[in-house]
Design a protein around this motif. Structure first.
Motif, PDB file in Angstrom:
ATOM      1  N   TYR A 107       0.831  -1.420  -0.010  1.00  0.00           N
ATOM      2  CA  TYR A 107       0.000   0.065  -0.036  1.00  0.00           C
ATOM      3  C   TYR A 107       0.888   1.227   0.036  1.00  0.00           C
ATOM      4  CZ  TYR A 107      -3.715  -3.198   0.912  1.00  0.00           C
ATOM      5  OH  TYR A 107      -4.392  -4.129   1.185  1.00  0.00           O
ATOM      6  N   VAL A 123      -3.705   3.000   6.877  1.00  0.00           N
ATOM      7  CA  VAL A 123      -3.899   2.138   7.931  1.00  0.00           C
ATOM      8  C   VAL A 123      -3.273   0.664   7.524  1.00  0.00           C
ATOM      9  CG1 VAL A 123      -5.415   0.950   9.461  1.00  0.00           C
ATOM     10  CG2 VAL A 123      -5.847   3.504   8.911  1.00  0.00           C
ATOM     11  N   TYR A 124      -2.496   0.198   8.302  1.00  0.00           N
ATOM     12  CA  TYR A 124      -2.100  -1.270   7.980  1.00  0.00           C
ATOM     13  C   TYR A 124      -2.771  -2.178   7.984  1.00  0.00           C
ATOM     14  CZ  TYR A 124       2.445   0.778   9.099  1.00  0.00           C
ATOM     15  OH  TYR A 124       3.725   1.445   8.971  1.00  0.00           O
ATOM     16  N   PRO A 125      -3.233  -3.166   7.023  1.00  0.00           N
ATOM     17  CA  PRO A 125      -4.119  -4.188   7.002  1.00  0.00           C
ATOM     18  C   PRO A 125      -4.390  -4.779   8.615  1.00  0.00           C
ATOM     19  CG  PRO A 125      -2.928  -4.368   5.088  1.00  0.00           C
ATOM     20  CD  PRO A 125      -2.148  -3.365   6.140  1.00  0.00           C
ATOM     21  N   ASP A 126      -3.328  -4.994   9.208  1.00  0.00           N
ATOM     22  CA  ASP A 126      -3.486  -5.766  10.619  1.00  0.00           C
ATOM     23  C   ASP A 126      -3.468  -5.008  11.827  1.00  0.00           C
ATOM     24  OD1 ASP A 126      -0.880  -4.866  10.484  1.00  0.00           O
ATOM     25  OD2 ASP A 126       0.023  -7.101  10.638  1.00  0.00           O
ATOM     26  N   GLU A 127      -4.085  -3.605  11.601  1.00  0.00           N
ATOM     27  CA  GLU A 127      -3.897  -2.567  12.337  1.00  0.00           C
ATOM     28  C   GLU A 127      -5.346  -2.088  12.826  1.00  0.00           C
ATOM     29  OE1 GLU A 127      -0.512   0.686  13.002  1.00  0.00           O
ATOM     30  OE2 GLU A 127      -1.685   0.978  11.145  1.00  0.00           O
ATOM     31  N   ASP A 128      -5.550  -1.958  14.001  1.00  0.00           N
ATOM     32  CA  ASP A 128      -7.062  -1.210  14.510  1.00  0.00           C
ATOM     33  C   ASP A 128      -6.733   0.288  14.135  1.00  0.00           C
ATOM     34  OD1 ASP A 128      -7.953  -3.675  15.191  1.00  0.00           O
ATOM     35  OD2 ASP A 128      -7.492  -3.054  17.451  1.00  0.00           O
ATOM     36  N   GLU A 187     -10.024  -8.592   0.513  1.00  0.00           N
ATOM     37  CA  GLU A 187      -9.092  -8.359   1.819  1.00  0.00           C
ATOM     38  C   GLU A 187      -9.115  -7.126   2.533  1.00  0.00           C
ATOM     39  OE1 GLU A 187      -5.168  -9.719   2.131  1.00  0.00           O
ATOM     40  OE2 GLU A 187      -4.854 -10.128  -0.206  1.00  0.00           O
ATOM     41  N   LEU A 188      -9.792  -5.984   1.834  1.00  0.00           N
ATOM     42  CA  LEU A 188      -9.994  -4.789   2.518  1.00  0.00           C
ATOM     43  C   LEU A 188     -11.084  -3.979   1.850  1.00  0.00           C
ATOM     44  CD1 LEU A 188      -8.822  -1.963   3.724  1.00  0.00           C
ATOM     45  CD2 LEU A 188      -7.368  -1.849   1.893  1.00  0.00           C
ATOM     46  N   GLY A 212     -13.255   0.437  13.320  1.00  0.00           N
ATOM     47  CA  GLY A 212     -12.104  -0.310  12.431  1.00  0.00           C
ATOM     48  C   GLY A 212     -11.202  -1.145  13.046  1.00  0.00           C
ATOM     49  N   ALA A 213     -11.806  -2.325  13.981  1.00  0.00           N
ATOM     50  CA  ALA A 213     -11.171  -3.248  14.729  1.00  0.00           C
ATOM     51  C   ALA A 213     -10.767  -4.221  13.460  1.00  0.00           C
ATOM     52  CB  ALA A 213     -11.712  -3.608  15.703  1.00  0.00           C
ATOM     53  N   VAL A 214      -9.503  -4.824  13.605  1.00  0.00           N
ATOM     54  CA  VAL A 214      -9.221  -5.732  12.809  1.00  0.00           C
ATOM     55  C   VAL A 214      -9.922  -6.901  12.576  1.00  0.00           C
ATOM     56  CG1 VAL A 214      -7.258  -7.221  12.051  1.00  0.00           C
ATOM     57  CG2 VAL A 214      -6.643  -4.850  12.986  1.00  0.00           C
ATOM     58  N   ARG A 230     -10.964  -7.580   6.251  1.00  0.00           N
ATOM     59  CA  ARG A 230     -10.839  -6.248   6.836  1.00  0.00           C
ATOM     60  C   ARG A 230     -12.046  -5.439   6.299  1.00  0.00           C
ATOM     61  NH1 ARG A 230      -6.872  -2.747   9.462  1.00  0.00           N
ATOM     62  NH2 ARG A 230      -8.298  -1.724  10.535  1.00  0.00           N
TER      63      ARG A 230
END
Lengths: 241, 241
Positions: A14, A66-71, B26-27, B98-100, B107
């Motif tokens: 990203y 925002v990272y995909p694995d990040e709240d 994925e997003l 937006g919690a993972v 996501r």
DNA sequence: TCAAAAGTGTTATAGGTACACCCATGT
DNA sequence: ACATGGGTGTACCTATAACACTTTTGA
């Protein structure tokens, strides 16, 4: 840390800064941070100068994808920590801005957060964002990239609203403070003068502002009693409301 | 219209319902709508029962993914119109969740909106979402999918806050209304009884509640004067604040 | 003794709360 | 006449605002 590797690897998928424009993302979301600085007469906002297109040379809010694995909250916390080097910052989500054309290179929905910090002894150069971050008076903002002016206006309004009801000053002014220092905080944030006597009567209702037995020292006038924030009492009262 | 075709084509790239789980996005980002229903003693919330995994059989908020060429507010407006068939609904953004791990299949960041409508003469079956949409008392909610319980709690709180300051009742109660009808709206939304005299004194301060020369008819008691919302005056005062 | 800011008190006004009472209408 | 809800008035209390005054310190 395993998580870091994963995060950084994923992040490249990203990464927006080093790729040609035509390979730009089509859909992404980001967070933007409105960091208010307390210390001078006017309230300040921390801005960074853009080094690349779009809006090269204009000022912008610090933010990141925002990272995909990040709240979302984690993401805001990460950016704020990189920016301020302050460990325990209070921040709050403000609003989400999602106009289709808000970013000229693709669809980026951004979630805005705000925080307020003490500028004293605060060195933005120590942080990753470094050389291009500068404080600007909230009353005299430069031309801003994207819809960042809207984001600041919105955040400033929310900051003012929250100031009346939440102890935002905790962690910003000294841990032990005089009532005049507290009053200055309110006056700077709300851009409004208060009457000393009336202000003290109001503060008296905030049970979580607790007097100590300590006083100012070495001041050329009558030393003021110091007060502190009673965190336990505040949290207890919050729960029951 | 050209835009529709583009929208629909694009949408398939993000379509979530008809694809196998392992090819899932994925997003993505979505909007969720908390539609409050006014009419019964308790305030209601419109929920749909999920027909597919995850959370099959549980109740959930109506919502949708946001189209790539659609503003967030437009997206919320589109879903609300499909849901309620009401053309000019007022709605407001509440918060972004937006919690993972909030969606088990990928996501998904969701932006929550709320609106309030009159349930009287309101037939959800007429709408696209149809057969599985039902009103539920906000005081007795069923088990909810995802983090939708949090979203409702958050929205309900915001609704209550806004009720004190904004004319949310406009478009919900009759266009010409008695002060008792207005009081009922406040009492239902805030779940709180008001004193008649004191309520009227408060309303008297809202200049945009304007009395008319009309009265109720055919009531077995003294007919009440009818009032109406003065939109122009409200907007004028909004601008100057 | 003076400057500066701490700290307190007084008064007037506005808004909120509790409650009592009269009014107009259909049955 | 009576039940029902409309509509108004009063008395009390509390929060706010404007302002005046006294106190304590260092220079």
């Amino acid at each position: 840390m395993a998580k870091t590797n994963k995060t950084l690897r994923r992040r490249n998928e990203y990464q927006i800064y080093d790729v040609p424009i035509d390979s730009f993302f089509e859909l992404a979301f980001s967070i933007d941070c409105v960091v208010f600085g307390y210390g001078k007469k006017d309230l300040q906002v921390l801005l960074t100068q853009r080094g690349a297109e779009p809006y090269k040379g204009l000022w912008a809010l610090p933010g990141d994808l925002v990272y995909p694995d990040e709240d979302l909250d984690t993401s805001a916390g990460r950016v704020l920590k990189a920016l301020t080097s302050l460990p325990d910052l209070n921040f709050e989500q403000v609003h989400t801005f999602g106009a289709v054309d808000r970013h000229p290179l693709g669809r980026v929905v951004t979630v805005a957060y705000y925080a307020i910090v003490n500028m004293k002894g605060f060195n933005p150069k120590a942080a990753f964002w470094a050389d291009k971050a500068k404080w600007h008076s909230v009353k005299n903002l430069p031309k801003l990239a994207f819809d960042h002016r809207d984001i600041i206006d919105y955040s400033y309004k929310k900051l003012k609203e929250s100031t009346m009801t939440k102890p935002l000053w905790n962690g910003v002014i000294e841990e032990k403070f005089t009532l005049t220092q507290l009053q200055s905080f309110f006056e700077t944030v709300l851009d409004k003068k208060f009457d000393k006597g009336n202000f003290r009567k109001k503060i008296d209702l905030f049970q979580y502002v607790k007097e100590t037995e300590e006083f100012e020292k070495d001041v050329p006038y009558r030393p003021s009693r110091l007060f502190k924030f009673d965190k336990k009492l505040y949290q207890k009262n919050e729960e029951s409301s």
